[in-house]
Design a protein around this motif. Structure first.
Motif, PDB file in Angstrom:
ATOM      1  N   LEU A   2       4.006  -8.867  12.982  1.00 28.26           N
ATOM      2  CA  LEU A   2       3.498  -7.641  12.377  1.00 28.26           C
ATOM      3  C   LEU A   2       2.180  -7.216  13.021  1.00 28.26           C
ATOM      4  N   SER A   5      -4.104  -5.221  10.689  1.00 26.70           N
ATOM      5  CA  SER A   5      -4.626  -4.082   9.924  1.00 26.70           C
ATOM      6  C   SER A   5      -5.387  -3.127  10.831  1.00 26.70           C
ATOM      7  N   ILE A   8      -3.012  -0.976  12.780  1.00 31.15           N
ATOM      8  CA  ILE A   8      -2.448   0.070  11.915  1.00 31.15           C
ATOM      9  C   ILE A   8      -3.475   1.180  11.716  1.00 31.15           C
ATOM     10  N   THR A  65     -10.575   1.903   4.665  1.00 36.67           N
ATOM     11  CA  THR A  65      -9.207   2.189   4.224  1.00 36.67           C
ATOM     12  C   THR A  65      -9.215   2.837   2.843  1.00 36.67           C
ATOM     13  N   THR A 145      -0.473   7.739   3.779  1.00 38.67           N
ATOM     14  CA  THR A 145      -0.949   7.153   2.525  1.00 38.67           C
ATOM     15  C   THR A 145      -0.250   5.823   2.250  1.00 38.67           C
ATOM     16  N   VAL A 146       1.028   5.750   2.513  1.00 34.94           N
ATOM     17  CA  VAL A 146       1.764   4.490   2.332  1.00 34.94           C
ATOM     18  C   VAL A 146       1.229   3.425   3.290  1.00 34.94           C
ATOM     19  N   LEU A 147       0.991   3.800   4.548  1.00 33.36           N
ATOM     20  CA  LEU A 147       0.435   2.832   5.508  1.00 33.36           C
ATOM     21  C   LEU A 147      -0.942   2.342   5.060  1.00 33.36           C
ATOM     22  N   ALA A 149      -2.147   2.263   1.970  1.00 35.22           N
ATOM     23  CA  ALA A 149      -1.976   1.402   0.788  1.00 35.22           C
ATOM     24  C   ALA A 149      -1.479   0.025   1.219  1.00 35.22           C
ATOM     25  N   TRP A 150      -0.579  -0.008   2.200  1.00 32.94           N
ATOM     26  CA  TRP A 150      -0.053  -1.291   2.683  1.00 32.94           C
ATOM     27  C   TRP A 150      -1.163  -2.122   3.317  1.00 32.94           C
ATOM     28  N   VAL A 151      -2.048  -1.479   4.075  1.00 33.94           N
ATOM     29  CA  VAL A 151      -3.176  -2.202   4.667  1.00 33.94           C
ATOM     30  C   VAL A 151      -4.036  -2.827   3.564  1.00 33.94           C
ATOM     31  N   VAL A 153      -3.109  -3.810   0.502  1.00 33.25           N
ATOM     32  CA  VAL A 153      -2.474  -4.869  -0.302  1.00 33.25           C
ATOM     33  C   VAL A 153      -1.967  -6.049   0.500  1.00 33.25           C
ATOM     34  N   ARG A 154      -1.875  -5.910   1.805  1.00 32.47           N
ATOM     35  CA  ARG A 154      -1.343  -7.024   2.593  1.00 32.47           C
ATOM     36  C   ARG A 154      -2.395  -8.105   2.788  1.00 32.47           C
TER      37      ARG A 154
END
Length: 157
Positions: A2, A5, A8, A65, A145-147, A149-151, A153-154
């Protein structure tokens, strides 16, 4: 494997700046005049781009972020209102106090080629690859926005 962060965040920043560049192409080459809601969306994409770029460079991933995510949520609100205006003929944001306010902000006065609003929101129905510009904007705000949010919470990477 993957992406990290920071990778991304660099990608999100690049996409945001590319979207601003495309908006400028539409405005100055294809002569599509931006409306007040379009200009607000530009500010939000710019906010996402700057926050993620600074965050990725500085290594302060969480702080940048969060700020970028707030800009993304603001963009979702603005584009949601824009789509509502297009879907409901007669509901206009044309020449109104919002346009006057936006055009008096120093960024609009010093960079009118980027931030001056002089189009009509309900007129933003020109199609690019089968979708109106606000529809594309909505898709990109959701993706970014999804990317973001993923940064947040990961696990740290």
């Amino acid at each position: 494997m993957l992406p990290t962060s920071r990778q991304i965040l660099f990608a999100v920043s690049s996409i945001s700046f590319a979207l601003i560049a495309f908006a400028l192409y539409l405005q100055h080459i294809l002569e599509m005049r931006p409306c007040p809601l379009c200009v607000i969306q530009r500010y939000m994409f710019l906010g996402i781009g700057v926050c993620t770029l600074v965050s990725a460079i500085s290594g302060k991933v969480r702080e940048g972020t969060i700020l970028a995510l707030l800009a993304g949520l603001g963009g979702l609100y603005a584009v949601g209102k824009h789509l509502y205006v297009i879907a409901n003929p007669g509901f206009s944001c044309g020449i109104d106090p919002m346009e006057t306010f936006l055009n008096k902000i120093p960024t609009a006065e010093y960079l009118p080629w980027l931030f001056r609003a002089d189009g009509l929101c309900e007129g933003a129905t020109d199609v690019v690859l089968g979708l109106a510009i606000p529809q594309w904007s909505a898709i990109w705000f959701v993706v970014l926005t999804v990317l973001l949010a993923w940064v947040l919470v990961r696990r740290k990477a």
